[in-house]
Design a protein around this motif. Structure first.
Motif, PDB file in Angstrom:
ATOM      1  N   ALA A   1      36.865  32.974  40.332  1.00  0.00           N
ATOM      2  CA  ALA A   1      38.320  32.974  40.500  1.00  0.00           C
ATOM      3  C   ALA A   1      38.961  33.417  39.199  1.00  0.00           C
ATOM      4  O   ALA A   1      38.506  33.030  38.117  1.00  0.00           O
ATOM      5  N   THR A   2      39.993  34.224  39.285  1.00  0.00           N
ATOM      6  CA  THR A   2      40.754  34.520  38.073  1.00  0.00           C
ATOM      7  C   THR A   2      41.774  33.391  37.880  1.00  0.00           C
ATOM      8  O   THR A   2      42.129  32.703  38.854  1.00  0.00           O
ATOM      9  N   PRO A   3      42.280  33.221  36.656  1.00  0.00           N
ATOM     10  CA  PRO A   3      43.334  32.213  36.453  1.00  0.00           C
ATOM     11  C   PRO A   3      44.534  32.496  37.359  1.00  0.00           C
ATOM     12  O   PRO A   3      45.146  31.568  37.897  1.00  0.00           O
TER      13      PRO A   3
ATOM     14  N   LYS B   1      43.262  43.123  27.957  1.00  0.00           N
ATOM     15  CA  LYS B   1      44.042  43.166  29.205  1.00  0.00           C
ATOM     16  C   LYS B   1      43.510  42.172  30.238  1.00  0.00           C
ATOM     17  O   LYS B   1      43.257  42.496  31.392  1.00  0.00           O
ATOM     18  N   LYS B   2      43.365  40.930  29.787  1.00  0.00           N
ATOM     19  CA  LYS B   2      42.880  39.883  30.679  1.00  0.00           C
ATOM     20  C   LYS B   2      43.916  39.533  31.748  1.00  0.00           C
ATOM     21  O   LYS B   2      43.588  39.075  32.838  1.00  0.00           O
ATOM     22  N   GLY B   3      45.175  39.726  31.423  1.00  0.00           N
ATOM     23  CA  GLY B   3      46.223  39.451  32.412  1.00  0.00           C
ATOM     24  C   GLY B   3      46.603  37.994  32.482  1.00  0.00           C
ATOM     25  O   GLY B   3      47.332  37.585  33.395  1.00  0.00           O
TER      26      GLY B   3
ATOM     27  N   VAL C   1      36.957  32.933  31.023  1.00  0.00           N
ATOM     28  CA  VAL C   1      38.044  32.701  30.059  1.00  0.00           C
ATOM     29  C   VAL C   1      38.014  33.820  29.010  1.00  0.00           C
ATOM     30  O   VAL C   1      39.050  34.273  28.557  1.00  0.00           O
ATOM     31  N   GLU C   2      36.858  34.206  28.638  1.00  0.00           N
ATOM     32  CA  GLU C   2      36.555  35.286  27.682  1.00  0.00           C
ATOM     33  C   GLU C   2      36.953  34.921  26.252  1.00  0.00           C
ATOM     34  O   GLU C   2      36.150  34.946  25.348  1.00  0.00           O
ATOM     35  N   SER C   3      38.228  34.577  26.034  1.00  0.00           N
ATOM     36  CA  SER C   3      38.684  34.188  24.693  1.00  0.00           C
ATOM     37  C   SER C   3      39.838  33.205  24.847  1.00  0.00           C
ATOM     38  O   SER C   3      40.527  33.220  25.862  1.00  0.00           O
TER      39      SER C   3
ATOM     40  N   GLY D   1      34.875  44.237  44.374  1.00  0.00           N
ATOM     41  CA  GLY D   1      35.650  44.497  43.163  1.00  0.00           C
ATOM     42  C   GLY D   1      36.340  43.236  42.673  1.00  0.00           C
ATOM     43  O   GLY D   1      35.896  42.125  42.930  1.00  0.00           O
ATOM     44  N   CYS D   2      37.458  43.442  41.978  1.00  0.00           N
ATOM     45  CA  CYS D   2      38.187  42.308  41.392  1.00  0.00           C
ATOM     46  C   CYS D   2      39.670  42.650  41.412  1.00  0.00           C
ATOM     47  O   CYS D   2      40.043  43.794  41.195  1.00  0.00           O
ATOM     48  N   SER D   3      40.502  41.642  41.684  1.00  0.00           N
ATOM     49  CA  SER D   3      41.938  41.913  41.780  1.00  0.00           C
ATOM     50  C   SER D   3      42.548  42.194  40.415  1.00  0.00           C
ATOM     51  O   SER D   3      43.577  42.841  40.300  1.00  0.00           O
ATOM     52  N   ASN D   4      41.880  41.674  39.365  1.00  0.00           N
ATOM     53  CA  ASN D   4      42.408  41.895  38.017  1.00  0.00           C
ATOM     54  C   ASN D   4      41.490  42.889  37.327  1.00  0.00           C
ATOM     55  O   ASN D   4      40.718  42.538  36.466  1.00  0.00           O
ATOM     56  N   ASN D   5      41.580  44.144  37.773  1.00  0.00           N
ATOM     57  CA  ASN D   5      40.553  45.105  37.371  1.00  0.00           C
ATOM     58  C   ASN D   5      40.897  45.823  36.073  1.00  0.00           C
ATOM     59  O   ASN D   5      40.671  47.016  35.942  1.00  0.00           O
ATOM     60  N   THR D   6      41.448  45.075  35.131  1.00  0.00           N
ATOM     61  CA  THR D   6      41.889  45.740  33.903  1.00  0.00           C
ATOM     62  C   THR D   6      41.087  45.342  32.666  1.00  0.00           C
ATOM     63  O   THR D   6      41.265  45.968  31.618  1.00  0.00           O
ATOM     64  N   CYS D   7      40.260  44.316  32.740  1.00  0.00           N
ATOM     65  CA  CYS D   7      39.606  43.806  31.523  1.00  0.00           C
ATOM     66  C   CYS D   7      38.755  44.901  30.872  1.00  0.00           C
ATOM     67  O   CYS D   7      37.834  45.434  31.505  1.00  0.00           O
ATOM     68  N   GLY D   8      39.065  45.173  29.626  1.00  0.00           N
ATOM     69  CA  GLY D   8      38.532  46.351  28.952  1.00  0.00           C
ATOM     70  C   GLY D   8      37.041  46.369  28.715  1.00  0.00           C
ATOM     71  O   GLY D   8      36.475  47.407  28.383  1.00  0.00           O
ATOM     72  N   PHE D   9      36.352  45.237  28.866  1.00  0.00           N
ATOM     73  CA  PHE D   9      34.915  45.181  28.576  1.00  0.00           C
ATOM     74  C   PHE D   9      34.087  45.134  29.852  1.00  0.00           C
ATOM     75  O   PHE D   9      32.860  45.174  29.806  1.00  0.00           O
ATOM     76  N   CYS D  10      34.748  45.037  31.006  1.00  0.00           N
ATOM     77  CA  CYS D  10      34.063  44.614  32.230  1.00  0.00           C
ATOM     78  C   CYS D  10      33.731  45.800  33.137  1.00  0.00           C
ATOM     79  O   CYS D  10      34.525  46.732  33.280  1.00  0.00           O
ATOM     80  N   ALA D  11      32.575  45.708  33.769  1.00  0.00           N
ATOM     81  CA  ALA D  11      32.146  46.776  34.690  1.00  0.00           C
ATOM     82  C   ALA D  11      33.065  46.875  35.902  1.00  0.00           C
ATOM     83  O   ALA D  11      33.093  47.894  36.589  1.00  0.00           O
ATOM     84  N   PHE D  12      33.823  45.810  36.162  1.00  0.00           N
ATOM     85  CA  PHE D  12      34.747  45.829  37.302  1.00  0.00           C
ATOM     86  C   PHE D  12      36.056  46.532  36.960  1.00  0.00           C
ATOM     87  O   PHE D  12      36.899  46.722  37.833  1.00  0.00           O
ATOM     88  N   SER D  13      36.252  46.865  35.668  1.00  0.00           N
ATOM     89  CA  SER D  13      37.554  47.446  35.324  1.00  0.00           C
ATOM     90  C   SER D  13      37.724  48.787  36.050  1.00  0.00           C
ATOM     91  O   SER D  13      36.791  49.583  36.144  1.00  0.00           O
TER      92      SER D  13
ATOM     93  N   ASP E   1      33.558  38.591  45.929  1.00  0.00           N
ATOM     94  CA  ASP E   1      32.929  39.155  44.787  1.00  0.00           C
ATOM     95  C   ASP E   1      33.649  38.698  43.518  1.00  0.00           C
ATOM     96  O   ASP E   1      33.924  37.525  43.409  1.00  0.00           O
ATOM     97  N   GLY E   2      34.127  39.622  42.690  1.00  0.00           N
ATOM     98  CA  GLY E   2      34.651  39.302  41.357  1.00  0.00           C
ATOM     99  C   GLY E   2      35.654  38.169  41.312  1.00  0.00           C
ATOM    100  O   GLY E   2      35.734  37.440  40.316  1.00  0.00           O
ATOM    101  N   ASP E   3      36.449  38.001  42.346  1.00  0.00           N
ATOM    102  CA  ASP E   3      37.345  36.834  42.452  1.00  0.00           C
ATOM    103  C   ASP E   3      37.672  36.588  43.940  1.00  0.00           C
ATOM    104  O   ASP E   3      38.781  36.834  44.396  1.00  0.00           O
TER     105      ASP E   3
END
Ligand code: SF4
Length: 310
Positions: A121-123, A161-163, A149-151, A25-37, A89-91
């Motif tokens: 890695a997430t920021p 919700k990139k965080g 980075v996404e945007s 998974g990913c520790s920042n599991n909130t990104c609205g477009f991502c399968a890991f959310s 995995d995701g980060d």
């Protein structure tokens, strides 16, 4: 909860690596477009990681398998050349620091000729570490970090919700570079939708210039059913840009992001049109390619929808 081995999702450049899971998974599991959310972050037990490294070593040195290791371990090992390892995995950089150091030390001990270790890695993961800590990881052959980075636009980042903010991501990028680790980043064409397309593109160009990464990639937004962004789209609250508008965004980014020396590509399977080159050296050539296809408006020159991948 027992650790569940994640599926293999990795950057294209890690195709020849061994995929060693530290997390799922990913520790920042909130990104609205991502399968890991909304997936849960799983942290793998260090002893289990070491057992897999032992199995890798036994197989690579003596072609001996170990009971209890899943088939996937040997499927990967059969084609592995022993040079690179990608930490899933995701980060995976979120793995507790002391344990991460121990895992990398163990890996290096078993594979002294390893050339490079890589991780997403997430920021936030990067900002949590000091430059000295990152340098210590670099000394243990963590040679490249992949950051989504996404945007560059704070409004878009908040909406998905990139965080992390534009400024935080630039700070994270500078830390990675200061530690001597290669930085590879991605932005997502179309993430601002129709409404914010222009601002999204200009802020992507600005953040890429400020980060000045070694590698930058453009992906194109693909809506994944069940994700929050998909639901917004279903309700008419988010409007997708057209394939040619995604190329306009790409053209803006290539034309306006200044780099000292960056390999830039849109080779990812999600894109409608692939360009690649080193910026700034190949800028004019890449812009000419984009101008030609934009002027033609010929859909036959685009990757068809059914061939686009995530
Ligand atoms: S940080 Fe990356 S992997 Fe994690 S949810 Fe966001 S986009 Fe997905």
């Amino acid at each position: 909860m027992p650790f569940e081995r994640p599926e293999i999702i990795r950057p294209p450049s890690e195709h020849a690596s061994y995929y060693l899971p530290l997390t799922s998974g990913c520790s920042n599991n909130t990104c609205g477009f991502c399968a890991f959310s909304f997936t849960h972050l799983g942290i793998r037990d260090l002893e289990e990681v070491k057992q897999e490294i032992d199995a890798m070593s036994l197989y690579m040195n003596h072609r001996v398998g170990v009971n209890g290791q899943p088939d996937i371990v040997y499927l990967i090992l059969r084609r592995w050349d022993g040079r690179k390892v990608f930490l899933q995995d995701g980060d995976a950089l979120v793995y507790p620091y002391a344990k991460l150091v121990e895992a990398l030390q163990y890996l290096n001990g078993k594979f002294p000729n390893l050339e490079r270790i890589a991780s997403y890695a997430t920021p936030q993961d990067i900002l949590r570490r000091t430059v000295d800590e990152l340098r210590a990881l670099k000394d243990l052959k963590l040679g490249i970090l992949y950051m989504g980075v996404e945007s560059g636009d704070d409004e878009v980042l908040a909406r998905i919700k990139k965080g992390a903010t534009h400024e935080e991501m630039v700070e994270a990028a500078h830390k990675v570079k200061e530690a001597g680790i290669l930085l590879s980043v991605t932005v997502i064409l179309g993430l601002g939708g129709v409404k914010d397309s222009k601002r999204h593109a200009s802020e992507c160009a600005r953040i890429l210039a400020e980060m000045d990464p070694d590698y930058a990639g453009a992906l194109t937004l693909t809506l994944i059913p069940g994700t929050p962004l998909y639901q917004e789209w279903e309700k008419g609250e988010f409007e997708l840009i057209t394939p040619f508008d995604s190329l306009q965004e790409l053209r803006y980014i290539v034309g306006n992001a200044s780099f000292s020396n960056c390999f830039f590509s849109s080779m990812h399977a999600s894109n409608y049109f692939a360009i690649r080159g080193t910026l700034p050296a190949d800028k004019n050539k890449m812009l000419r390619q984009l101008d030609t296809i934009l002027a033609s408006k010929d859909p036959a020159l685009l990757r068809p929808e059914f061939l686009r991948g995530l």
